[in-house]
Motif scaffolding. Sequence first.
Motif, PDB file in Angstrom:
ATOM      1  N   GLN A   1      70.442  26.070 -32.859  1.00  0.00           N
ATOM      2  CA  GLN A   1      69.988  26.885 -33.980  1.00  0.00           C
ATOM      3  C   GLN A   1      69.913  26.043 -35.239  1.00  0.00           C
ATOM      4  O   GLN A   1      70.812  25.252 -35.533  1.00  0.00           O
ATOM      5  N   GLN A   2      68.866  26.233 -35.993  1.00  0.00           N
ATOM      6  CA  GLN A   2      68.680  25.453 -37.187  1.00  0.00           C
ATOM      7  C   GLN A   2      69.229  26.177 -38.402  1.00  0.00           C
ATOM      8  O   GLN A   2      69.397  27.382 -38.419  1.00  0.00           O
ATOM      9  N   LEU A   3      69.468  25.399 -39.438  1.00  0.00           N
ATOM     10  CA  LEU A   3      69.837  25.962 -40.730  1.00  0.00           C
ATOM     11  C   LEU A   3      68.572  26.450 -41.425  1.00  0.00           C
ATOM     12  O   LEU A   3      67.474  26.033 -41.100  1.00  0.00           O
ATOM     13  N   ASN A   4      68.755  27.326 -42.403  1.00  0.00           N
ATOM     14  CA  ASN A   4      67.625  27.818 -43.178  1.00  0.00           C
ATOM     15  C   ASN A   4      67.447  26.925 -44.388  1.00  0.00           C
ATOM     16  O   ASN A   4      68.241  26.988 -45.327  1.00  0.00           O
ATOM     17  N   GLN A   5      66.421  26.097 -44.361  1.00  0.00           N
ATOM     18  CA  GLN A   5      66.177  25.175 -45.456  1.00  0.00           C
ATOM     19  C   GLN A   5      64.925  25.584 -46.207  1.00  0.00           C
ATOM     20  O   GLN A   5      63.892  25.898 -45.599  1.00  0.00           O
ATOM     21  N   SER A   6      65.014  25.560 -47.536  1.00  0.00           N
ATOM     22  CA  SER A   6      63.847  25.907 -48.351  1.00  0.00           C
ATOM     23  C   SER A   6      63.818  25.062 -49.613  1.00  0.00           C
ATOM     24  O   SER A   6      64.849  24.593 -50.088  1.00  0.00           O
ATOM     25  N   PRO A   7      62.630  24.850 -50.160  1.00  0.00           N
ATOM     26  CA  PRO A   7      61.347  25.288 -49.608  1.00  0.00           C
ATOM     27  C   PRO A   7      60.901  24.379 -48.459  1.00  0.00           C
ATOM     28  O   PRO A   7      61.487  23.334 -48.245  1.00  0.00           O
ATOM     29  N   GLN A   8      59.863  24.801 -47.765  1.00  0.00           N
ATOM     30  CA  GLN A   8      59.333  23.983 -46.669  1.00  0.00           C
ATOM     31  C   GLN A   8      58.631  22.757 -47.219  1.00  0.00           C
ATOM     32  O   GLN A   8      58.668  21.685 -46.610  1.00  0.00           O
ATOM     33  N   SER A   9      57.956  22.934 -48.340  1.00  0.00           N
ATOM     34  CA  SER A   9      57.240  21.813 -48.947  1.00  0.00           C
ATOM     35  C   SER A   9      57.177  21.995 -50.454  1.00  0.00           C
ATOM     36  O   SER A   9      57.287  23.125 -50.962  1.00  0.00           O
ATOM     37  N   MET A  10      57.031  20.887 -51.132  1.00  0.00           N
ATOM     38  CA  MET A  10      56.934  20.905 -52.578  1.00  0.00           C
ATOM     39  C   MET A  10      55.933  19.851 -53.027  1.00  0.00           C
ATOM     40  O   MET A  10      55.946  18.723 -52.517  1.00  0.00           O
ATOM     41  N   PHE A  11      55.099  20.239 -53.987  1.00  0.00           N
ATOM     42  CA  PHE A  11      54.144  19.308 -54.597  1.00  0.00           C
ATOM     43  C   PHE A  11      54.488  19.253 -56.075  1.00  0.00           C
ATOM     44  O   PHE A  11      54.326  20.247 -56.781  1.00  0.00           O
ATOM     45  N   ILE A  12      54.956  18.123 -56.529  1.00  0.00           N
ATOM     46  CA  ILE A  12      55.395  18.032 -57.910  1.00  0.00           C
ATOM     47  C   ILE A  12      54.770  16.826 -58.590  1.00  0.00           C
ATOM     48  O   ILE A  12      54.239  15.916 -57.942  1.00  0.00           O
ATOM     49  N   GLN A  13      54.867  16.844 -59.915  1.00  0.00           N
ATOM     50  CA  GLN A  13      54.374  15.731 -60.711  1.00  0.00           C
ATOM     51  C   GLN A  13      55.504  14.730 -60.913  1.00  0.00           C
ATOM     52  O   GLN A  13      56.685  15.111 -61.019  1.00  0.00           O
TER      53      GLN A  13
ATOM     54  N   CYS B   1      68.657  18.790 -44.373  1.00  0.00           N
ATOM     55  CA  CYS B   1      70.077  19.044 -44.505  1.00  0.00           C
ATOM     56  C   CYS B   1      70.663  19.129 -43.105  1.00  0.00           C
ATOM     57  O   CYS B   1      69.961  19.416 -42.137  1.00  0.00           O
ATOM     58  N   ALA B   2      71.944  18.879 -43.007  1.00  0.00           N
ATOM     59  CA  ALA B   2      72.643  19.008 -41.726  1.00  0.00           C
ATOM     60  C   ALA B   2      74.040  19.519 -41.999  1.00  0.00           C
ATOM     61  O   ALA B   2      74.697  19.097 -42.958  1.00  0.00           O
ATOM     62  N   GLY B   3      74.462  20.461 -41.175  1.00  0.00           N
ATOM     63  CA  GLY B   3      75.816  20.990 -41.281  1.00  0.00           C
ATOM     64  C   GLY B   3      76.608  20.587 -40.050  1.00  0.00           C
ATOM     65  O   GLY B   3      76.089  20.607 -38.940  1.00  0.00           O
ATOM     66  N   LEU B   4      77.842  20.221 -40.272  1.00  0.00           N
ATOM     67  CA  LEU B   4      78.687  19.739 -39.167  1.00  0.00           C
ATOM     68  C   LEU B   4      79.996  20.515 -39.142  1.00  0.00           C
ATOM     69  O   LEU B   4      80.677  20.648 -40.155  1.00  0.00           O
TER      70      LEU B   4
ATOM     71  N   ASP C   1      79.690  20.388 -33.604  1.00  0.00           N
ATOM     72  CA  ASP C   1      78.453  21.164 -33.718  1.00  0.00           C
ATOM     73  C   ASP C   1      77.674  20.699 -34.936  1.00  0.00           C
ATOM     74  O   ASP C   1      78.094  20.905 -36.062  1.00  0.00           O
ATOM     75  N   MET C   2      76.520  20.085 -34.709  1.00  0.00           N
ATOM     76  CA  MET C   2      75.670  19.595 -35.793  1.00  0.00           C
ATOM     77  C   MET C   2      74.375  20.392 -35.779  1.00  0.00           C
ATOM     78  O   MET C   2      73.709  20.487 -34.748  1.00  0.00           O
ATOM     79  N   ARG C   3      74.009  20.944 -36.917  1.00  0.00           N
ATOM     80  CA  ARG C   3      72.760  21.708 -36.998  1.00  0.00           C
ATOM     81  C   ARG C   3      71.928  21.175 -38.148  1.00  0.00           C
ATOM     82  O   ARG C   3      72.456  20.728 -39.163  1.00  0.00           O
ATOM     83  N   PHE C   4      70.607  21.262 -37.992  1.00  0.00           N
ATOM     84  CA  PHE C   4      69.689  20.708 -38.978  1.00  0.00           C
ATOM     85  C   PHE C   4      68.818  21.782 -39.596  1.00  0.00           C
ATOM     86  O   PHE C   4      68.467  22.777 -38.952  1.00  0.00           O
ATOM     87  N   GLY C   5      68.455  21.543 -40.830  1.00  0.00           N
ATOM     88  CA  GLY C   5      67.423  22.338 -41.446  1.00  0.00           C
ATOM     89  C   GLY C   5      66.065  21.860 -40.955  1.00  0.00           C
ATOM     90  O   GLY C   5      65.956  20.782 -40.365  1.00  0.00           O
ATOM     91  N   ALA C   6      65.044  22.652 -41.201  1.00  0.00           N
ATOM     92  CA  ALA C   6      63.699  22.305 -40.737  1.00  0.00           C
ATOM     93  C   ALA C   6      63.042  21.257 -41.613  1.00  0.00           C
ATOM     94  O   ALA C   6      61.988  20.723 -41.273  1.00  0.00           O
ATOM     95  N   GLY C   7      63.661  20.947 -42.745  1.00  0.00           N
ATOM     96  CA  GLY C   7      63.128  19.903 -43.596  1.00  0.00           C
ATOM     97  C   GLY C   7      62.330  20.430 -44.771  1.00  0.00           C
ATOM     98  O   GLY C   7      61.721  21.509 -44.697  1.00  0.00           O
ATOM     99  N   THR C   8      62.370  19.692 -45.853  1.00  0.00           N
ATOM    100  CA  THR C   8      61.539  19.957 -47.032  1.00  0.00           C
ATOM    101  C   THR C   8      60.648  18.750 -47.236  1.00  0.00           C
ATOM    102  O   THR C   8      61.137  17.633 -47.438  1.00  0.00           O
ATOM    103  N   ARG C   9      59.352  18.993 -47.170  1.00  0.00           N
ATOM    104  CA  ARG C   9      58.385  17.903 -47.322  1.00  0.00           C
ATOM    105  C   ARG C   9      58.030  17.768 -48.796  1.00  0.00           C
ATOM    106  O   ARG C   9      57.472  18.700 -49.389  1.00  0.00           O
TER     107      ARG C   9
END
Lengths: 115, 109
Positions: free
Chosen positions: B2-14, B89-92, B96-104
């Motif tokens: 099971q993954q962690l809930n990571q947000s946002p999925q993506s970010m476009f910044i200056q 992100c990852a929680g341990l 038990d190690m779980r990962f977020g889906a990532g923020t691009r």
Amino acid sequence: GAVVSQHPSRVICKSGTSVKIECRSLDFQATTMFWYRQFPKQSLMLMATSNEGSKATYEQGVEKDKFLINHASLTLSTLTVTSAHPEDSSFYICSAPAETGEKLFFGSGTQLSVL
Amino acid sequence: GQQLNQSPQSMFIQEGEDVSMNCTSSSIFNTWLWYKQDPGEGPVLLIALYKAGELTSNGRLTAQFGITRKDSFLNISASIPSDVGIYFCAGLHARDMRFGAGTRLTVKP
């Protein structure tokens, strides 16, 4: 700091052949290592947990006979993709926890392309 | 797993803007880790957090271990083009190690 070395970084093979990927912990011992698969623009998917001196533990849906894992020493785990097919093409990454268990270090990954 | 809930999925910044991303879980973790992954590379550890409430910095990066032990955030200040990548992100807890889906993260010069 602790380093995990993964080789090869890139491999291209013909369909039906087998490919072996190595993962080494360089300055620490790892009784456990993890193998992941990552598709483009997606997160890491845990495939299996490699255990030194015993059988690997596979995640649900991962074929044991397809992805052979061997953890022959405290510093080396190998993943062999047997009879590779184009759908096996992916980015494979290994990781190993620090001896204290409080950190996880990743290899640099292997890009597998099956023609 | 099971993954962690990571947000946002993506970010476009200056370039120069600050960035904030977070991870939440229904489970308690003893350790929170933040990684950055460049294209074609394995994830590299940025910050490790070991205590609830802990706030740790690494250059322009700051991360906090939530008081409830179920969440963590990562801030990047004054972003630069080389900050581009995927942050995980990852929680341990125990083994038990779980990962977020990532923020691009995309940084525009």
